[in-house]
Design an enzyme around this catalytic site. Sequence first.
Site, mmCIF file in Angstrom:
data_model
loop_
_atom_site.group_PDB
_atom_site.id
_atom_site.type_symbol
_atom_site.label_atom_id
_atom_site.label_comp_id
_atom_site.label_asym_id
_atom_site.label_seq_id
_atom_site.Cartn_x
_atom_site.Cartn_y
_atom_site.Cartn_z
ATOM 1 N N CYS A 2 30.848 55.528 31.420
ATOM 2 C CA CYS A 2 30.212 54.339 30.890
ATOM 3 C C CYS A 2 28.730 54.376 31.295
ATOM 4 C CB CYS A 2 30.806 53.033 31.394
ATOM 5 S SG CYS A 2 32.531 52.825 30.955
ATOM 6 N N ARG A 27 27.758 59.812 29.066
ATOM 7 C CA ARG A 27 28.650 59.197 30.055
ATOM 8 C C ARG A 27 29.899 58.606 29.410
ATOM 9 N NH1 ARG A 27 25.958 58.231 34.870
ATOM 10 N NH2 ARG A 27 27.542 56.702 35.426
ATOM 11 N N TRP A 76 33.403 54.666 28.262
ATOM 12 C CA TRP A 76 34.460 55.683 28.385
ATOM 13 C C TRP A 76 35.680 54.904 28.852
ATOM 14 C CZ3 TRP A 76 37.672 57.735 32.213
ATOM 15 C CH2 TRP A 76 38.308 58.929 31.879
ATOM 16 N N ASN A 102 30.353 49.297 34.647
ATOM 17 C CA ASN A 102 30.773 50.696 34.769
ATOM 18 C C ASN A 102 31.538 50.791 36.076
ATOM 19 O OD1 ASN A 102 30.957 53.515 34.902
ATOM 20 N ND2 ASN A 102 28.950 53.697 35.846
ATOM 21 N N GLY A 103 32.798 51.222 36.007
ATOM 22 C CA GLY A 103 33.617 51.315 37.217
ATOM 23 C C GLY A 103 35.013 50.800 36.938
ATOM 24 N N GLU A 488 35.866 79.525 34.795
ATOM 25 C CA GLU A 488 34.804 78.751 34.149
ATOM 26 C C GLU A 488 34.771 79.022 32.638
ATOM 27 O OE1 GLU A 488 33.160 76.310 34.825
ATOM 28 O OE2 GLU A 488 31.366 76.338 33.583
ATOM 29 N N LYS A 492 35.307 76.147 29.794
ATOM 30 C CA LYS A 492 34.323 75.888 28.725
ATOM 31 C C LYS A 492 35.028 75.883 27.377
ATOM 32 C CE LYS A 492 31.819 74.573 30.476
ATOM 33 N NZ LYS A 492 31.691 74.450 31.868
ATOM 34 N N GLU A 495 37.445 72.748 26.886
ATOM 35 C CA GLU A 495 36.881 71.395 26.778
ATOM 36 C C GLU A 495 36.109 71.149 25.489
ATOM 37 O OE1 GLU A 495 34.434 70.145 30.107
ATOM 38 O OE2 GLU A 495 33.445 72.053 30.222
ATOM 39 N N HIS A 511 52.376 88.982 37.366
ATOM 40 C CA HIS A 511 53.337 88.112 38.058
ATOM 41 C C HIS A 511 53.762 86.942 37.177
ATOM 42 C CE1 HIS A 511 52.796 90.377 41.716
ATOM 43 N NE2 HIS A 511 51.486 90.312 41.532
ATOM 44 N N LYS A 610 30.525 62.950 30.815
ATOM 45 C CA LYS A 610 29.800 63.877 31.686
ATOM 46 C C LYS A 610 29.975 63.529 33.159
ATOM 47 C CE LYS A 610 26.478 67.033 32.238
ATOM 48 N NZ LYS A 610 27.123 68.322 32.109
HETATM 49 O O1 M6R Z 1 28.850 66.111 38.145
HETATM 50 P P1 M6R Z 1 29.875 67.014 38.786
HETATM 51 O O2 M6R Z 1 29.394 68.396 38.945
HETATM 52 O O3 M6R Z 1 30.426 66.448 40.048
HETATM 53 O O4 M6R Z 1 31.058 67.036 37.724
HETATM 54 C C1 M6R Z 1 32.246 67.702 37.991
HETATM 55 C C2 M6R Z 1 33.071 67.852 36.743
HETATM 56 O O5 M6R Z 1 33.394 66.604 36.211
HETATM 57 C C3 M6R Z 1 32.353 68.676 35.664
HETATM 58 O O6 M6R Z 1 31.983 69.916 36.148
HETATM 59 C C4 M6R Z 1 33.272 68.869 34.439
HETATM 60 O O7 M6R Z 1 34.350 69.666 34.769
HETATM 61 C C5 M6R Z 1 32.483 69.447 33.261
HETATM 62 N N1 M6R Z 1 32.890 68.811 32.045
HETATM 63 C C6 M6R Z 1 32.671 70.901 33.089
HETATM 64 O O8 M6R Z 1 32.009 71.412 31.992
#
Ligand code: M6R
Length: 615
Positions: A2, A27, A76, A102-103, A488, A492, A495, A511, A610
Amino acid sequence: MCGIVGYIGSREAYPILVKGLKRLEYRGYDSAGVALISNADQQLNVYKAKGKVSELESFVESKDISGKIGIAHTRWATHGEPCSANAHPHYSSSETLALIHNGIIENYAVLKENLQAKGYEFKSSTDTEVLVQLIEYIKVTNNLDLLTAVQLALQEVIGAYAIAVVEKDHPEQIIAARKSSPLVVGIGEDEYFLASDATPIVEYTDKVVYLNDEEIAVINRGEELKIVDLHNVEITPDVKTVVMNIGQLEKGGYPHFMLKEIFEQPDCILDCMRGRVNVEGTNVVLSAVIDHKERLIKAKRFVIVACGTSWHAALIGKHLIESFCRIPVEVEYASEFRYRDPVIDEQDVVLAISQSGETADTLAAVELAKSRGAFIYGICNAIGSSIPRATNTGSYIHVGPEIGVASTKAFTGQVTVLTMLALTLAKEKNTISEKEYLEIVQELNHIPEKMKQVLELNKQIAELSKIFTYAHNFIYLGRGYSYPVALEGALKLKEISYIHAEGYPAAEMKHGPIALIDAEMPVVVIATHNGLYEKVLSNIQEIKARKGKVIAIVSEGDTIIKNIADICIELPTTLECLDPLITTVPLQMLAYHIAVCKGMDVDQPRNLAKSVTVE
Ligand code: M6R
């Protein structure tokens, strides 16, 4: 999650609020809304729409959007599905107050029950509406001003909040407060701004105040900013100057922020190293390490806490610190660590890695470790965010604002800082030979150039991505430093393209996961000349024997894997410990282009936000 924005001054608020919401859309983008006190008849108008900020813009087309005071929100969803009724701002029953939040108000159910028993009705299923009703109830029953009612209401609340409230009959005032969710007040010439981070503010003023937990900003038109706590004790505002280039907040000709941020990486690495690696490229100094070297050197162990992509960077940090500093390192998901009653004490050093510096779980892990006496070192990107303010020391990664929800340049920035941290500490500890130290520092200086060479493969990767839009699953394999890169790459892809993807240590495949391999299964294998090349080669043979489609990430000039793999992406060679800075880039591009081919919303993938400021 948010984003919240507010404005009070002599300009029309709506354009400032909407522009601010667009900056904060990373956000959350489930719904958006705005509350304005109109110029002509002092009405408190609230407009809301499901979906992105652009939907709100269409919705208000024929409405009265005048007003020199207003608050706005991009959501969000946590409590209640994304819909107009659940969008913020929320009115109080009498429609004289409007509030954005927000929260999460954790005890909202009890508070709601109490208010319902007193005859209050609710129009949404959010926790936020409970708060605005509670403020109104306290205000009306005790005949209080807005500030006092907010203070009393917040004393009853359990949970996290950044809020802003406006009152119909007081168009000269915004009350804003924070606890565990970020909030920044911008101070202009006879005007004030309010936002979840500084990005909506920086084009109007560089003077900001970051609110601390349980602080309330009393923002009155034409008066000095006043900050008080929940018990009305006044606090002197700590005014900071933010330096941010507006261009960093725009796409700059790229179709998506994610692609722009992928291409920014060579410059980001240079910015990250600036002032830390000497011009001759022979020495690296991370000042926070030098300033606290005694404490760091005597650490019994390091524990790294992080989430998501930052957790993957942490796994690389473990390799670097263990190899060069000979200090045992544990890597923890912040969300698990904080609830596990971990064995942690004053002999430990906790590294907290977070791009946003606001991730609720990482912040809570920091607070827990701090309460047990551990020394906390933050590695963050967002300047002035909550985690750097909660740590004993730290190093910013300095890669500039990252807007794309899928993290790219923050990852390589984090790995660069972790490399510099390991090198600085290893030199102080004498656990690295001069020769090796020099070799790594010199090669680190070549990384931006080599990254640029990798970015030249963009067209090739865009073409090959078209082949894989059919896939429902992907496997990513790597060993040693390349295992976190595999994780990673898989994150990517899933998501932004919604293709299921798993990262594995290459040797673990036999395994279990090998059962998944068939002619339909694309397997991305990081197989550069470093590390366990021959072993990874055998893993590739095992996949090919089962007809899997191998996309191999190899070192320039590799002839062996070229003859076996279906597709090879050739990368410039570097040292093993710096490999992730090179091998991650093509995986970012692969995920990006597959998602684009599938017509996905790359910068704002479904269900994600984000900055994860809720649990
Ligand atoms: O702001 P942060 O690095 O603490 O965020 C951690 C994760 O929420 C963030 O890396 C998330 O996994 C991303 N969407 C990855 O691309």
